[in-house]
Every structure is written in structure tokens, then in C-alpha cells.
Scaffold this active site. Structure first.
Site, PDB file in Angstrom:
ATOM      1  N   CYS A1138       0.901  -0.924  -0.126  1.00 43.86           N
ATOM      2  CA  CYS A1138      -0.429   0.176   0.211  1.00 43.86           C
ATOM      3  C   CYS A1138       0.612   1.405   0.224  1.00 43.86           C
ATOM      4  CB  CYS A1138      -0.887  -0.320   1.313  1.00 43.86           C
ATOM      5  SG  CYS A1138      -1.994   0.975   0.673  1.00 43.86           S
ATOM      6  N   HIS A1263      -3.658  -5.545   0.998  1.00 41.19           N
ATOM      7  CA  HIS A1263      -3.394  -5.762   2.054  1.00 41.19           C
ATOM      8  C   HIS A1263      -3.115  -7.114   2.690  1.00 41.19           C
ATOM      9  CE1 HIS A1263      -2.744  -1.516   3.479  1.00 41.19           C
ATOM     10  NE2 HIS A1263      -3.794  -1.251   3.029  1.00 41.19           N
ATOM     11  N   GLU A1265      -1.141  -8.151   4.694  1.00 40.64           N
ATOM     12  CA  GLU A1265      -0.558  -8.676   6.389  1.00 40.64           C
ATOM     13  C   GLU A1265      -2.133  -7.865   6.755  1.00 40.64           C
ATOM     14  OE1 GLU A1265      -0.592  -3.968   5.474  1.00 40.64           O
ATOM     15  OE2 GLU A1265      -0.771  -5.632   4.413  1.00 40.64           O
TER      16      GLU A1265
END
EC number: 6.3.5.3
Length: 1297
Positions: A1138, A1263, A1265
Site C-alpha cells: 500500500c 493488504h 497482512e
């Protein structure tokens, strides 16, 4: 100092320019074309030399995605308001300084508009054009760039003003009261005259202003603490005492109530995840207690919606962070009540637009801009927004004197949320004599003056220039920096240097600092000129009382000041020691510039002995007629209700807000494979390794108060319970409530109605249910008055109680959603009717869309039944007995069923014969209740549970779920309603389409609206070419030395915690590395095997997303060398996600094998996009994606600038030829797409992840994570257990070392 101007890139896209030109034509302005580009105004301390100019020009070259034209024509330049400093300026200047441009004093930005005009504009036309171009609350229009010097004008400090009451008496104070907008009551003016006469001196303006803010209704809640006489009878309790009664009756699990910035209740013991002082992230087994707070920011949102709502959310976040000795905000909620929208070309039959005063924004403008402001602050701070409500109301109704308009010209803007706090940090510490009194956060600016007093007045009572002065300015990236300091402090446990902390809100330092020392039973001696100031010409009043945001006040022991200083410097968080705590409870503010004391007051004059209010009021009743239903057709009625904003789809309010940051979101608003926004409850996990969690839900039924004050309040509480009942909590005592009360105090009948409603909740319903209200807020000036063509007009809000329910969750995986399931065999739909057949239609959505009110509203029929219902749901949830759950609320049973069908992308067939004789009353009543879907194999056991809780007699079997596209309602053999579910879905979606069409790129709005109409949409899916439950790193566990990874962040980054957790789970030692560590040599990248640049908003995305971060590396010789060496080292890995992806793409010149990499520019929609997107993994030669090729799976997306932009067609072709496109957005059929919203940013061929040639460096906009755990995916296949699909990416990296 001199000011130099630099041209920037084009400022507006073609569709924005077209919209502007259409507005010009609408006002018949003689304008044939328009072009806009950024101008940068740079104030230089001394003249820049040539290489510095080149560096600065490179810095100011960003975001060029639109066609650049040669500026020509009539020019107007829109800049931030003269006399203010924009948050853009603060951050851009930071970047320049971090890039070594020390001669730059400040950078500001404007937009130059160039118009081709057919003739000279008249004065009236020019005024109209300027109104179209700027927000007068925030901006100025300049005629020429030479006028830009005005932006940097510094004045000499202004002096104090003394109010001569010793000679002029009370009349002098009355004049000051009006001139300064103090909103002092008569008894307060008497008190002040008496107090200063006793002190034998005249008050200074700053003292009076401080008193007014600190003792405003907004800050001191005088009405809720008042004595009450109703119909001649003295009441036993104040409103606040009745609220406190809930705590006295049920104190269970409450750790802090009524005495801090937020309330705290017991949480779960889990493994909290944060870095230790050595920088390594580790698990800390401890209680994660839950804090809760809900605020309102109504007045600022009415005046200037974007900053009003943004600073509303920001202030509430600060309240959470400033709880105890420091806490961590976690997840947010938002709410809005406004008058009718009256969308152009989408006007509705119930909307009769009334006029409004010029000083406030229209309902439509509020709902376009305010949600963006609130979302932008949460996004940039890094807090997911998971819950909300949106109501419109504006109608002429019966009153005690004919008809009156009730509605929300003064809006409700609600901001709230939850956070976590350590057990030993819940209570504030003692403030020792000599403690350092500190302001943490940004510099003071001449903005937001008088917000506390202004918010306490009915809209229309203050001067417009005072409204103008009370507008605030947001800088969420600054607040993030401050929160990082607070986090570092509380993470030190017993070594936490913070003894006492408050946020700076209404009244600025004039309220916060006295509150700090007063709560610590101390006085304070302060130095005015130690306060950080960006505007040197401010008077003592302006410095002490302004409401500049993103500030906290703290007490720190002298011996801990060095530690605190080091923490602030590492995070680049500004702070100033402005005073010391004294034993004498006295307040002294010294001004070294004028060598005087602007404030010299005993604390008890300011806060101790102010007059107590007594309210003597009469109760009133109004006669209303029953709802006239003759001639109302069911189909037309349902279509209208589906378009009413409180019922209609609210995607336009949801996808603008990040809903995945933290990696701990277990249930957001969007439900199921089709991501339908119908969730009843928001749920987070308590940590990154646990299934314990927290839940939030809301209840609000304000139109009912126009018929029955207490019923409205009871329904708000009950609806919050029916919303939260679908998750696994346990006993009802675990639920704690925030009560936000909005009322037009002083309006005929409203005061007695408020008392009645508070009593119904505080003395009756909540004690009976075992519910506690440990926190809340009141806003008592919900009336707008103005003169229109000589006629006095007013719009008065209904009494509005918004209840927010918070609870600890035992197991977040058990949370139910409204998604009907067609993959679980035969099933049945059951209605649990807590209304027990009353089917009342007063103040319903049906009444509203036919411009009626009715006479009898829904109410809580039996309190014990509500408790039994909740307990039964908890048993069924815990035992996994239900497939779907949705409460009945706005829009009635027919809406409940439709929303469940939308979420399940299926049909329903129901029979309402058993529910009553009146079809409209059965389908549209808004009595309490819920619809549950039960597998037929479980039907008997579910009935047994309902029977055990005395609910079987009010439970009705409605019908079944079907796999087709029909929504059918029958009464016996007679079909009452039959329509395609997809067509109803389209009607329900119209509001979102219309709002997006006005606010965003209309092409994207059109594409999304068309996609929603597709009855054959397959929804999200997952196909993996590997086993999601296999841990390929298992052989490495407990063997050898773990590789280390730098979890790299810059100021404004907010996704580092979850990133560190994902790499830790994969077998890395995750180390917290701030860019400041690298800049001064505390850390060096050579220490690490791998590096990940995390997501967020570095420098608030100023100078292009990730651009400022990258340029601070490229323009710093030491960092340039360090990063270059890391990238060329064949034994390292790099990931950018990002904001980190954007940053690393800007470093391509020092990364081998990246010559064809694109940059990332603004999304095609021109909106921050928070979505769950499907991506396909391609065959690439990269360790990061090893073994994943051919997979397609969902992933969280949250960005505003994710569209790839290539320098040329040849560069794009070169990238494809190199075979380094790792992932692409795909549609629900599995094909790469550029259509919105499957492709959320418009990237060519859906490109969203790229590697360098040797595969060691990977960058991606989504994303991974945030979804490395299955539970943190908004939707996932049921065969995923603990790990999400993206955990493989992190484990792939571990396999290299």
C-alpha cells in the site's frame, strides 16, 4: 523572507472540470471552458540556489495523472484561508525539511482556475463564481499569484484586552458577552462580577473566555446536572443522577465510569502485540480491558461539514487515547442525522424542501462532505470504521401551537469507538508538585475559537463571524504521531512517564490545562510563550483558547522528562513544556513578551463555585391522528421505503472508510460473498492471536419521540440489544452502553420530555435489564432559527437518543450475519415477535414516506421478554444452532427479509397469515423482534431453546429460502407481493448510486450500479493451488537463529503492528524501525535480512502517496546509500504494501530490475476505496509468490492512490514482457478486469502486484497482512481454519533464510 511560486500538476480530472463547467452554465455564467492546476507558494528564509530549486521542483512534482494544458484565460486562485495554515502545508514543509531544504520556511498550495469567458463578468457573476470555487470557511480567493504573500504575513503579537467591570459594572460584561460570543447566562454574569469585585480587579478577555468555555453547556453539561421542577413538582434526581443509577444498580465489570475521557470495562486476557524498548515485537500476555466513548460534533459539522466531522472523529479518538495513563484506540463508529437530502433529479415524494439559513450547509452537502471528513480522519489515523447509522427527517407535524417543522437542519454527527487499555493504566496517577505540564501535538493556530460556547447555542443565536471563527482544521497524521508516543509510554508498563493525560478539545488549552491540574488537585503556573505557535500575531486569548486539533495535555515527573523527550523526538511528535504543577490551587499564566499575567485566578473561581441551574418546565401532550393507509399500495410503499435513507443501501458511506486496518476486524458492515452492507454488529478480535474480542452495536429511533418520548428512548436501548445479540457475549450484564442525548432544550415540551426519556432508561429499563450506562454525552441546542424574507423560521430536531452498546466477546467466530444460506440444505425462516402482535405504525418509515406521523409507535412490550430473547439468542449462538440472524427495525419485517435475501443473493417465500390481519401493519411495523434462519434438521432443538425462554408463543414460522431470484409474500394462498430480488436490490441501491454520482467519478458510480443489478453475480470465491492449512515453515520452528525483518515506518504509517505479527508467525524476528532511526544512525538496514515498508499515510499522502517518504530517502545522501546497498544485496528481501508499495515504486531508480515499474496515482473513482477484492496470482519468478500461481482469493484493499501510471505505452509493454506482474484484480468470474468496483482503482489490466526482475523485491497495493488470519477476512470459505490464504506469502519469505 521572500515568496517564490512553482507551478504544479493539473488539479482536476476531466469529469471534475465538466462538473464545474456545468455548474457555471447552471448559473448562466459566460464561461466556455475551465482548466485548473496546482500552484505552490514557497516562503524562503534566504534565496534557494540552483540545485536546491531543482530538488524542490522534483519534490513538488507529484500526482500528474490528468492532461496538462497551457494556463490561459481569466484566473482566480483558491488558497487556504488567509491567516490560517493548512495541514497540507504543515506536512509538505516537514518533507522539505527532512529532504535537507532548510532554507524553506513554509510551503503552501493553491489551485489556479483558468476560465475562457465570452465577456467580462459582472460583480454579481464574479461573486457567484467565487462561491462555486471555494468554501468560505476554509479558503480564500486571490486574484493574482502576487497576492500569495498574504498567506505568509506575520503580525506583531496582539495584546490583552481588559474589561472594566469595576467602573462599568455588569453592563461592561454584557457587552463583552456579546462581542466575544461567550454565551454566559445571567447568573454566571452576576457570579463573575461578584468574583472579580472581590478580587478587586478587572478581568482580562482571556479569563472571561476561559471561564465561558470551561463552564459552557458543551463542557459542563449544566442541564444534565440541573435541579428540575416539572409541572410544579420538584424532582428527586438530576438527569445525570438517573444515568448514574444504572451503574449503582449494576456496577459489574466496570473499571472506570464518569470520571475520565472514556469509560472502561473488563476485557479478555490475551497476547497483546507490541514492540519492547529494544524494538522487537513480542507477545505480552495480559488483560486487554475495553474502553468506550461516543461523542458528537454537531455545530462544526453544520457550519463546515468536512472539517467538522473530521475533527469530531479526531477528538473522540483523542478521548480514547487520553484515558487512564494512556490507551490505544481500536475501532470506530459514526452516525448522521440530517434533514431531507433532496438530491437533484432524485427528489422523493416525501421531500418538500424548506429553506435554510446561509450560514449552515444543506443536508445534501453535509452527507457528501461530512462522511468523507470523518472517514478521512479515521483512515489516516489508522482506525477501522465498522459501524454507523444514517437517518433523514424533516416534516411538518402537530405541535402545541398548530404545526411546526421537526428535522435536523442542525445535524447530528456522531463519532465513537472502542479501544484497549492495560489494567494498571486505567486510573490516572498523582500529579506531584513540580510535575512538568506538557502540550503534546501540533502548534497553536488562530482557528476553532469558541467551539464550546458556540456548540452550546441554538444555531442562529451566534453571529456568523463567530461561527466562522469556530471552524476547526484536521491533521490526522499529526494525531497518529502523538498516539505513537502515547503507545510507547503505556507499553513501558510501570515505567510509563505519563502520570496524567487529557485531550485538548472544546475551549483549547483554556479548558484542558485547568481540567488537568484541577483533576490532579493542583494548581499550575504556565508560560504563554512556551506554547508552540504557528502564528506569531495571536493575542493571549487566541493562544490560550484556540481549538487547534491533535493536541494532548500531560503531566510528567521531572525525572522522566528526558525519556519522554526521546520518545517524542523518535516519532517526530512536537511537544512543549509550558508549565509546572503547584501546591496552591491557583492558575497563573505569564506572558514574557508583554511581561504580564493574562490569567491570575484561584481555581475555585474558574471551576469551583459556579451557579447551579434549575429548570422549571411544563409537560405537554400533542394530539395526533392514526396513520391513514387507504390507497397505499404495497408495492409502491415498499419501493418508497427502500429509497428512504434510513433503510436504503449505504455503501457510499462505508467503502470510503478503511475497515481492515489493525488486522483485528472480525465483522465489518459488509456481509458475505456479495459484500452487502447489512451487518447488525461490529466485532474485533482482542488481539492478533485470539478469538476473544469486542463488539459494538447501535440503537436509535428518534422519530418515535415525536409521539412518545420514553418509548423512543426504550426502543433505542432495545434495538442496540437486538443488534448485538447475534454475537457470542454471555450474560447481558457484560453489555455496557453509551447514551448520546440530543435535544432542543427550552423548546415547548422538550425539557419535560427529556426528563421522561432519561427516567425511562436510567431508572426503569436499564436497571431491569442489568444494563449500565457508564459513558455518554449531551447536546442540548438542537434547534435552528433564521429570518427568511422577513419571516421568522425554525427547524427543531426531535429528542434523539443514540445508544451504542459495547461488550466483550467470548468467541468472534460465532458471530451471525443476516446472510441467508442456500448451501445448508432445507431451512426455515422464523420471526420472534417481541411486539406481540401490536403492529403499531406510528413514526415508522412507512409513515415518513407518506408524509405522516401516526399516533401509536412501537415500544418495549415486556421487559422480561426482551431479556429472555437476548438469553435465548446467546444460547443459540453459542451452540451454533442458527444459519442467519437479523433484527427487525426501520422499514419493518419486509425490509428485514429483503436485506437477508440481498445478503444471501437468494429468494424467499413467506406467509404472513399468522401475524395479523392488516398487511401493511404486519409488514411495515417496527416493533422489536428478529428473523432467524434455522436448518430444518435443527428446528426442534431451536424450538426447545425458545420454549425454555418463554418465546415459543411469539415465534412464527414464516416460510423458506429459495435459490431463485424471487421475493414473495403471501397470505395463505393469496400472493400479496412478488418481485425479482435483483430488482428490489437495484431500488435499494439507488441512493448510493445517486450520492456517488454527485460525489465521485460518475463513470465508476454507473459501473457499480450496473454490477449490482446482475442476478447471476457469483460473488466472492477462493481457489487455491496450495493447502491453506499447511505451514510450510514448520521444519524451522525452534531451530537455529530466526532471520530479522525491519518493519519500516515513517510518520503517518499505521499498518505496522499487523505486518509485524504476520512476519513473526512466519518465523521472523520483527523489529520496529522508524525512518528517524535510520536518519540518525540508531539503526541501519545492513542489520536486517529483509525489510517491509508498511501501509498508511506517510506525511498524510502530501506530495503524492509515498512520494514524500521516498524523496526523503533519495535526497538524503546517507539514506540513499543505505537503501541502495540493501536493494543490490542478493541476500535480502523487500516487500512494500500500500503506502509502502507507493514509496518503493518511487525508489525504482535505486532498485535493480525495475526500469518498467509504474507509479501509483489517484484512483479512477477519485475516492479512497476500502473493498474486499478478488485477485489472481500469476506465474512469476519470485520467492514471495512461490507455489501460489493460479490461485485466486479475496484480499483487503484500502487506498486512495492505487492506479498504476506508466510513463509510456512502451514501458507498460516492457513490464508485461518481463513477466513480473504478480497479481491482477479479477471479476467474480475469474477474469482480469478494469471495471469498477471489482477493480477498485482503475489500474490497467487490473495490475496490483509487481516484482523486480529477480523476484526479491515485491510491491502490492492490497493488504495481505490484514487478512493473514482467516477470522480477519470479511468473508472466507468455511474450510479455512486459523490461517488465511495470504499467510503463505509471509511463509514463502521465511523459506529463503
Amino acid at each position: 523572507m521572500t515568496v517564490k511560486t512553482f507551478r504544479g500538476s493539473p488539479a482536476l480530472s476531466e469529469f471534475r472540470l465538466t462538473q464545474l463547467q456545468q455548474k457555471c452554465q447552471q448559473y448562466q455564467l459566460p464561461i466556455t471552458s475551465v482548466y485548473a492546476e496546482y500552484l505552490h507558494f514557497v516562503e524562503q528564509k534566504t534565496s534557494l540556489v540552483e540545485d536546491e530549486i531543482v530538488k524542490l521542483q522534483a519534490l513538488l512534482h507529484y500526482g500528474s495523472m490528468f492532461s496538462e494544458l497551457k494556463p490561459a484565460g481569466y484566473c482566480l486562485i483558491v488558497t487556504p484561508r488567509v491567516g490560517t495554515i493548512s495541514s497540507w502545508s504543515s506536512k509538505a514543509t516537514d518533507i522539505a525539511h527532512n529532504c535537507g531544504l532548510s532554507k524553506v520556511n513554509r510551503i503552501e498550495r493553491g489551485i489556479a482556475y483558468y476560465f475562457n469567458i465570452e465577456r467580462d463578468l459582472t460583480e454579481a457573476e464574479l461573486a457567484t463564481l467565487k462561491d462555486l470555487l471555494h468554501d468560505r470557511m476554509l479558503e480564500t480567493v486571490l486574484n493574482h499569484e502576487t497576492e500569495a504573500a498574504l498567506l505568509f504575513t506575520q503580525q506583531e503579537p496582539k495584546a490583552l484586552t481588559t474589561i472594566d467591570i469595576l467602573n462599568g459594572g455588569r453592563q461592561a460584561l454584557e457587552r463583552a458577552n456579546i462581542a466575544l460570543g461567550l454565551a454566559l447566562a445571567d447568573d454566571e454574569m452576576d457570579y463573575l462580577v461578584e468574583s472579580f469585585t472581590a478580587l478587586k480587579r478587572n478581568p482580562q478577555d482571556v479569563e472571561l473566555y476561559m471561564f465561558a468555555q470551561a463552564n459552557s453547556e458543551h463542557c459542563r453539561h449544566k442541564i444534565f446536572n440541573a435541579d428540575w421542577i416539572i409541572d410544579g413538582k420538584k424532582q428527586d434526581k438530576s438527569l445525570f443522577k438517573m444515568i448514574k443509577n444504572t451503574f449503582e444498580q449494576t456496577p459489574d465489570f466496570v473499571l472506570s465510569a464518569y470520571k475520565d475521557n472514556a469509560a472502561v470495562m473488563e476485557g479478555s486476557k490475551v497476547g497483546r502485540w507490541f514492540p519492547d524498548p529494544d524494538g522487537q515485537y513480542r507477545v505480552h500476555q495480559e488483560d486487554a480491558h475495553i474502553l468506550m466513548k461516543v461523542e458528537t460534533h454537531n455545530h462544526p459539522t453544520a457550519i463546515s461539514p468536512f472539517p467538522g466531522a473530521a475533527t469530531g472523529s479526531g477528538g473522540e479518538i483523542r478521548d480514547e487515547g487520553a484515558t487512564g495513563r494512556g490507551a490505544k484506540p481500536k475501532a470506530g463508529l459514526t452516525g448522521f442525522s440530517v434533514s431531507n437530502l433532496v438530491i437533484p433529479n432524485f427528489e422523493q415524494p416525501w421531500e418538500n424542501p424548506l429553506s435554510k439559513p446561509n450560514r449552515i450547509a444543506s443536508a445534501l452537502d453535509i452527507m457528501i462532505d461530512a462522511p468523507l471528513g470523518s472517514a478521512a480522519f479515521n483512515n489516516e489515523f489508522g482506525r477501522p470504521a465498522l459501524l454507523g447509522y444514517f437517518r433523514t427527517y424533516e416534516e411538518k407535524v402537530n405541535s402545541f401551537a398548530g404545526k411546526e417543522v421537526r428535522g435536523y437542519h442542525k445535524p447530528i454527527m456522531l463519532a465513537g469507538g472502542i479501544g484497549n487499555i492495560r489494567g494498571e493504566q486505567v486510573q490516572k496517577g498523582e500529579i506531584p508538585i513540580g510535575a512538568k505540564l506538557i502540550v503534546l501535538g501540533g502548534a497553536a493556530m488562530n482557528i476553532g475559537l469558541g467551539g464550546g460556547a458556540a456548540s452550546s447555542m441554538d444555531s442562529g443565536k451566534s453571529k456568523e463571524d463567530l461561527d466562522f471563527a469556530s471552524v476547526q482544521r484536521e491533521n490526522p497524521e499529526m494525531e497518529r504521531r502523538c498516539q505513537e508516543v502515547i503507545d510507547r509510554c503505556w507499553q513501558l508498563g510501570e515505567e510509563n512517564p505519563i502520570l496524567f493525560i487529557h485531550d485538548v478539545g472544546a475551549g483549547g488549552l483554556s479548558n484542558a490545562m485547568p481540567e488537568l491540574v484541577h483533576d490532579g488537585r493542583r494548581g499550575g503556573k504556565f508560560d504563554l510563550r512556551s506554547i508552540l505557535c504557528d502564528e506569531k500575531g495571536m493575542s493571549p486569548l487566541e493562544i490560550w483558547c484556540n481549538e487547534s486539533q491533535e493536541r494532548y495535555v500531560l503531566a510528567v515527573a521531572p525525572e522522566n522528562l528526558e525519556l519522554f523527550t526521546a520518545l517524542c523526538e523518535r516519532e517526530r511528535a512536537p511537544f512543549a513544556v509550558i508549565g509546572e504543577a503547584t501546591q496552591a490551587e491557583h492558575l497563573i499564566l505569564h506572558d514574557s513578551h508583554f511581561d504580564n499575567n493574562p490569567i491570575d485566578l484561584p481555581m475555585n473561581v474558574l471551576l469551583g463555585k459556579t451557579p447551579k441551574m434549575t429548570r422549571e418546565v411544563l409537560s405537554k401532550t400533542v394530539e395526533n391522528q392514526s396513520l391513514k393507509t387507504e390507497g397505499i399500495q404495497l408495492k409502491e410503499a415498499f419501493h418508497r421505503v427502500l429509497r428512504l435513507p434510513v433503510v436504503a443501501e449505504k455503501t457510499f458511506l462505508i467503502t470510503i472508510g478503511d475497515r481492515s486496518v489493525t488486522g483485528m476486524v472480525a465483522r465489518d458492515q459488509m456481509v458475505g460473498p456479495w459484500q452487502i452492507p447489512v451487518s447488525d454488529v461490529a466485532v474485533t478480535t482482542a488481539s492478533l492471536d485470539s478469538y476473544h474480542g469486542e463488539a459494538m452495536a447501535m440503537g436509535e429511533r428518534s422519530p418515535v419521540a415525536l409521539l412518545n418520548f420514553s418509548a423512543s428512548a426504550r426502543l433505542a436501548v432495545a434495538e442496540a440489544i437486538t443488534n448485538i445479540a447475534g454475537t457470542h457475549i454471555g450474560e447481558m450484564k457484560r453489555i455496557k452502553l453509551s447514551a448520546n442525548w440530543m435535544s432542543a432544550a427550552g423548546h415547548t415540551g422538550e425539557d419535560a420530555g427529556l426528563y421522561e426519556a432519561v427516567k425511562a432508561v436510567g431508572e426503569e429499563l436499564c436497571p431491569a435489564l442489568g444494563l449500565t450506562i457508564p459513558v455518554g454525552k449531551d447536546s442540548m441546542s438542537m434547534k435552528t432559527t433564521w429570518i427568511d424574507n422577513g419571516e421568522q423560521k425554525s427547524v427543531t430536531a426531535p429528542l434523539s437518543l443514540v445508544i451504542s452498546a459495547f461488550a466483550r466477546v467470548e468467541d468472534v467466530r460465532k458471530t451471525l450475519t443476516p446472510q441467508l444460506r442456500t448451501d445448508k440444505g432445507l431451512s426455515s425462516l422464523l420471526l420472534i415477535d417481541l411486539g406481540e402482535g401490536h403492529n403499531r405504525l406510528g413514526a415508522t418509515a412507512l409513515a415518513q414516506v407518506y408524509k405522516q406521523l401516526g399516533d401509536k409507535p412501537a415500544d418495549v412490550v415486556k421487559v422480561q421478554r426482551l431479556k429472555d430473547f437476548y438469553n435465548a439468542m446467546q444460547t443459540l449462538v453459542a451452540e451454533d444452532k442458527l444459519l442467519a440472524y437479523h433484527d427487525r427495525s426501520d422499514g419493518g419485517l419486509i425490509t428485514t427479509l429483503a436485506e437477508m435475501a440481498f445478503a444471501g443473493h437468494c429468494g424467499v417465500e413467506v406467509d404472513i397469515s399468522a401475524l395479523g390481519d392488516n398487511d401493511l401493519a404486519v409488514l411495515f411495523n417496527e416493533e422489536l423482534g428478529a428473523v432467524i434462519q434455522v436448518a430444518d434438521s435443527q428446528l426442534e432443538s431451536v424450538r426447545e431453546v425458545l420454549k425454555a425462554h418463554n418465546l415459543l408463543g411469539i415465534t412464527h414460522q414464516l416460510g423458506t429460502v429459495t435459490a431463485d431470484d424471487r421475493f414473495e409474500i403471501s397470505r395463505g394462498s393469496h400472493k400479496l407481493f412478488s418481485e425479482k430480488r435483483s430488482e428490489l436490490r437495484s431500488i435499494w441501491a439507488e441512493l448510493t448510486y445517486q450520492m456517488q454520482r454527485l460525489r465521485d467519478n460518475p463513470e465508476c458510480a454507473e459501473q457499480e450500479f450496473e454490477a449490482k443489478k446482475n442476478p447471476d453475480d457469483k460473488g466472492l470465491s477462493a481457489f487455491l493451488t496450495y493447502d491453506v492449512n499447511e505451514d510450510i515453515t514448520a521444519p524451522f520452528i525452534n531451530k537455529g537463529v530466526k532471520p530479522t525483518i525491519a518493519i519500516l515506518r515513517e510518520q503517518g504509517v499505521n499498518s505496522h503492528y499487523e505486518m509485524a505479527a504476520a512476519f513473526d508467525r512466519a518465523g521472523f524476528n520483527a523489529i520496529d524501525v522508524h525512518m528517524s532511526d535510520l536518519m540518525i544512525g540508531r539503526r541501519n538496514l545492513a542489520e536486517f535480512n529483509a525489510m517491509v515498508a508498511c501501509g498508511g499515510f506517510s506525511y498524510g499522502d502530501v506530495l503524492g502517496a509515498g512520494g514524500g517518504w521516498a524523496k526523503s530517502i533519495l535526497f538524503n545522501p546517507k539514506l540513499h546509500e543505505q537503501f541502495s546497498q540493501f536493494f543490490i544485496n542478493p541476500n535480502t528481501l523487500t516487500l512494500g504494501v500500500c503506502n509502502g508499495c507507493q514509496m518503493i515504486s518511487n525508489l525504482a531508480e535505486i532498485i535493480p530490475g525495475t526500469e518498467n515499474w509504474p507509479h501509483f496515482v489517484r484512483n479512477k473513482s477519485e475516492r479512497f476505496e476500502a473493498r474486499v477484492s478478488l485477485v489472481k496470482i500469476n506465474e512469476v519468478d519470485s520467492v514471495w509468490f512461490a507455489g501460489m500461481a493460479g490461485s485466486h482469493m479475496p484480499i483487503a484493499v484500502s487506498h486512495g492512490e492505487g492506479q498504476v501510471k506508466f510513463k509510456s505505452v512502451e514501458q507498460f509493454a516492457g513490464l508485461k514482457a518481463q513477466g513480473i506482474i504478480a497479481a491482477q484484480y479479477i471479476d467474480n468470474n475469474g477474469s482480469p478486469t478494469e471495471l469498477y468496483p471489482a477493480n477498485p482503482n482503475g489500474s490497467a489490466e487490473g495490475i496490483t502486484a509487481i516484482t523486480n526482475l529477480d523476484g526479491r523485491v515485491a510491491i502490492m497495493m492490497p493488504h495481505p497482512e490484514r487478512v493473514f488470519r482467516a477470522v480477519s477476512n470479511s468473508w472466507h470459505p468455511e474450510n479455512w481454519t486459523e490461517d488465511g490464504a495470504w499467510m503463505r506469502l509471509f511463509r514463502n519469505a521465511r523459506m529463503v533464510f
